[in-house]
Design a protein around this motif. Structure first.
Motif, PDB file in Angstrom:
ATOM      1  N   GLN A  22       0.836  -1.202   0.000  1.00  0.00           N
ATOM      2  CA  GLN A  22       0.000   0.000   0.000  1.00  0.00           C
ATOM      3  C   GLN A  22       0.876   1.259   0.000  1.00  0.00           C
ATOM      4  O   GLN A  22       0.555   2.239  -0.671  1.00  0.00           O
ATOM      5  CB  GLN A  22      -0.914  -0.007   1.234  1.00  0.00           C
ATOM      6  N   SER A  30      -0.622   6.713  -6.651  1.00  0.00           N
ATOM      7  CA  SER A  30      -1.798   7.432  -6.150  1.00  0.00           C
ATOM      8  C   SER A  30      -1.970   8.806  -6.808  1.00  0.00           C
ATOM      9  O   SER A  30      -3.083   9.292  -6.928  1.00  0.00           O
ATOM     10  CB  SER A  30      -1.737   7.574  -4.636  1.00  0.00           C
ATOM     11  N   GLU A  39      -7.798   2.961  -4.295  1.00  0.00           N
ATOM     12  CA  GLU A  39      -7.225   1.735  -3.747  1.00  0.00           C
ATOM     13  C   GLU A  39      -6.591   0.927  -4.871  1.00  0.00           C
ATOM     14  O   GLU A  39      -7.102   0.905  -5.987  1.00  0.00           O
ATOM     15  CB  GLU A  39      -8.321   0.903  -3.079  1.00  0.00           C
TER      16      GLU A  39
END
Length: 69
Positions: A22, A30, A39
């Motif tokens: 992540q 992102s 996500e």
């Protein structure tokens, strides 16, 4: 000596990719999405973890290579 340093760097990057995919997503992907709550897909997570395994293996081999005859 260079192989050892590069091997350690690859191992460190690979471990981050394995443990915190992540974080890798937030640093690399992102910014491409308009919404802040984007996500990563399951395929992206899998490929990042697979890449982390490959980096760790390459780092281990980079450390071992100087010791081979």
């Amino acid at each position: 000596m260079l192989y050892f340093i590069a091997g350690l760097a690859l191992i460190a990057i690979g471990v981050v990719m394995l443990v915190k995919p992540q974080l890798v997503f937030e640093l690399t992907e992102s910014w491409k999405h308009d919404s802040g709550a984007a996500e990563p897909s399951k395929l992206w997570l899998f490929s990042t973890r697979f890449g982390g395994v490959m980096c760790v293996l390459a780092g281990i081999l980079g450390i071992i290579v100087p010791f081979l005859p």
